[in-house]
Design an enzyme around this catalytic site. Structure first.
Site, PDB file in Angstrom:
ATOM      1  N   LYS A   1       0.840  -1.200   0.000  1.00 10.61           N
ATOM      2  CA  LYS A   1       0.000   0.000   0.000  1.00 10.61           C
ATOM      3  C   LYS A   1       0.876   1.252   0.000  1.00 10.61           C
ATOM      4  O   LYS A   1       0.601   2.216  -0.714  1.00 10.61           O
ATOM      5  CB  LYS A   1      -0.944  -0.006   1.218  1.00 10.61           C
ATOM      6  CG  LYS A   1      -1.981  -1.124   1.131  1.00 10.61           C
ATOM      7  CD  LYS A   1      -2.741  -1.363   2.433  1.00 10.61           C
ATOM      8  CE  LYS A   1      -3.600  -2.630   2.308  1.00 10.61           C
ATOM      9  NZ  LYS A   1      -4.259  -3.037   3.548  1.00 10.61           N
TER      10      LYS A   1
ATOM     11  N   ASP B   1     -11.839   1.384   3.633  1.00 10.63           N
ATOM     12  CA  ASP B   1     -12.011  -0.067   3.458  1.00 10.63           C
ATOM     13  C   ASP B   1     -13.491  -0.381   3.246  1.00 10.63           C
ATOM     14  O   ASP B   1     -13.849  -1.483   2.829  1.00 10.63           O
ATOM     15  CB  ASP B   1     -11.497  -0.826   4.693  1.00 10.63           C
ATOM     16  CG  ASP B   1     -10.095  -1.401   4.476  1.00 10.63           C
ATOM     17  OD1 ASP B   1      -9.654  -1.452   3.316  1.00 10.63           O
ATOM     18  OD2 ASP B   1      -9.457  -1.796   5.461  1.00 10.63           O
TER      19      ASP B   1
ATOM     20  N   GLN C   1      -5.646  -2.105   9.870  1.00 10.88           N
ATOM     21  CA  GLN C   1      -5.107  -3.268   9.163  1.00 10.88           C
ATOM     22  C   GLN C   1      -5.555  -4.544   9.880  1.00 10.88           C
ATOM     23  O   GLN C   1      -5.307  -4.718  11.062  1.00 10.88           O
ATOM     24  CB  GLN C   1      -3.568  -3.178   9.110  1.00 10.88           C
ATOM     25  CG  GLN C   1      -2.904  -4.284   8.315  1.00 10.88           C
ATOM     26  CD  GLN C   1      -3.259  -4.230   6.822  1.00 10.88           C
ATOM     27  OE1 GLN C   1      -3.353  -3.167   6.228  1.00 10.88           O
ATOM     28  NE2 GLN C   1      -3.466  -5.390   6.227  1.00 10.88           N
TER      29      GLN C   1
END
Ligand SMILES: NC(=O)c1ccc[n+]([C@@H]2O[C@H](COP(=O)([O-])OP(=O)(O)OC[C@H]3O[C@@H](n4cnc5c(N)ncnc54)[C@H](OP(=O)(O)O)[C@@H]3O)[C@@H](O)[C@H]2O)c1
Length: 287
Positions: A59, A126, A103
Site C-alpha cells: 500500500k 475499506d 489493518q
C-alpha cells in the site's frame, strides 16, 4: 458431475488484473495532479503480523508511485482496546488525512468491530464500518469494500455477464463474502454464499457460472469443483515456503474451466488499487 474429476479440456482465459491495475493507477495519478490534491491514507497497524507487514508495504509503495501519502500508526501486540480507541478518535479528527483503515487481522484481545466503527464513514476507505456496510445494502456507501469491488471490476473488465448469472461465493467474512453478496445482487446475479458449514459444496460450485474462492487454504480447490464453463475467481492469498499461491490449484484447474484468475496478479492488485481510489475520492469529498 459432483465428486468426479472434470477432465474436459478447454483453453482457459487467464483473467489477469495487470491492465486494469496499471490503467487505474495512471488515471489516479493524473487526477491527483490535475486537481492538485494531496490525499493521505492513515493505517492503524496493531501487532506484528508478518503477512500484514507485506500488505501494508504494498500500500505504501503503490501510494508513493501516484502521490498518496501513507502514514502508519503502530501499536504493540499487547495494546489495550482503550489506547487504540483513543488514538483512532484523535486520528479521525485530523484534517491532514482523508482515508483511515485498521489493518486486519488485529490481535484477538481486541474488538475489531468497535475499532472499525469509530472511523468516520467518509474516511472509512475499506468500506467495512457498520455505516458503509449498511449503506452498501442500499447500493450507496461512501466507499465500496476494496476486495469485493475488485472482483466485480475484474469480471466486468472481461465482459463476464453478471445479470442472471449463478454465482457461488465461498466466504462469509465482512471484508469479502458479505459485501460481495450485495454487490453481486446489485448486478442482478443470483448468489449462493457458502462457508465451512455448507453441505454439498462441490455440487453447488459445479452448478455455478462463476465461483469466488476465498477460504485461505492453499490449492484447496482442484478441477473436480468446476465445470468447463466456470469462471473461477481466486481471492485467496497463501504462502507456501516463499511462494505465494491462491486457494485454487491453478495448474490442475487451468485449461479445464472457461477462465481463472492468477495468484499473484489477480484480485490482490485490485484490492490495493481500490483502496487508493477510495482515498482519492475521500480526499475530494472532504476538501
Ligand atoms: N486478494 C485480496 O486482496 C484479499 C483480500 C482479503 C483477503 N484475502 C484472502 O482471502 C482469504 C480469506 O480471507 P478472510 O479474511 O475473508 O478470511 P476468513 O475471515 O478466515 O474467512 C474465510 C472464510 O472461508 C470459509 N471456509 C474456510 N474453510 C472452508 C472450507 N473448507 N469450505 C468452505 N468454506 C470454508 C470460512 O467459513 P466460516 O465462516 O464457517 O469459518 C470463512 O467464511 C485469505 O486467503 C486471505 O488472505 C485476499
Amino acid at each position: 458431475m459432483t465428486g468426479k474429476q472434470n477432465n474436459d479440456k478447454t483453453k482457459s482465459l487467464v483473467l489477469s488484473s495487470k491492465e486494469l491495475y496499471n490503467k487505474g493507477l495512471n488515471e489516479l495519478k493524473s487526477l491527483i495532479n490535475e486537481k492538485e490534491i494531496e490525499p493521505r491514507l492513515d493505517i492503524i497497524f496493531i501487532g506484528n503480523n508478518k503477512e500484514s507487514e507485506v500488505y501494508v508495504n504494498h500500500k505504501v509503495i503503490a501510494g508513493k508511485k501516484i502521490g498518496i501519502d501513507v502514514i502508519i500508526h503502530r501499536f504493540d501486540e499487547d495494546a489495550k482496546q482503550k489506547e487504540v480507541v483513543d488514538s483512532i478518535k484523535e486520528i479521525n479528527q485530523m484534517n491532514e488525512n482523508h482515508g483511515i483503515i485498521v489493518q486486519l487481522p488485529v490481535p484477538k484481545t481486541l474488538n475489531q468491530f468497535e475499532l472499525i466503527n469509530l472511523i468516520d464513514p467518509k474516511k472509512d476507505v475499506d468500506g467495512i464500518s457498520s455505516t458503509n456496510l449498511g449503506l452498501l445494502v442500499q447500493d450507496k456507501p461512501y466507499h465500496y469494500p476494496c476486495t469485493p469491488k475488485g472482483v466485480v471490476d475484474l469480471l466486468k473488465h472481461y465482459n463476464v455477464a453478471l445479470e442472471g448469472a449463478n454465482v457461488c461465493v465461498i466466504n462469509r467474512s465482512i471484508i469479502v463474502g458479505k459485501p460481495l453478496l450485495h454487490m453481486l445482487l446489485n448486478e442482478n446475479a443470483s448468489v449462493t454464499l457458502c462457508h465451512s458449514k455448507t453441505k454439498n459444496l462441490k455440487e453447488i460450485t459445479n452448478k455455478s457460472d462463476i465461483v469466488v474462492c476465498a477460504i485461505g487454504k492453499p490449492k484447496f480447490f482442484n478441477r473436480s469443483y468446476f465445470n468447463k464453463d466456470t469462471i473461477v475467481i481466486d481471492v485467496g492469498i497463501n504462502r507456501i515456503d516463499n511462494e505465494i499461491c491462491g486457494d485454487v490449484d491453478f495448474d490442475d484447474v487451468m485449461n479445464h474451466v472457461k477462465g481463472i484468475t492468477p495468484v499473484p496478479g489477480g484480485i490482490g492488485k485490485l484490492t490495493v488499487l481500490n483502496l487508493l481510489k477510495n482515498t482519492v475520492s475521500a480526499c475530494m469529498m472532504l476538501n
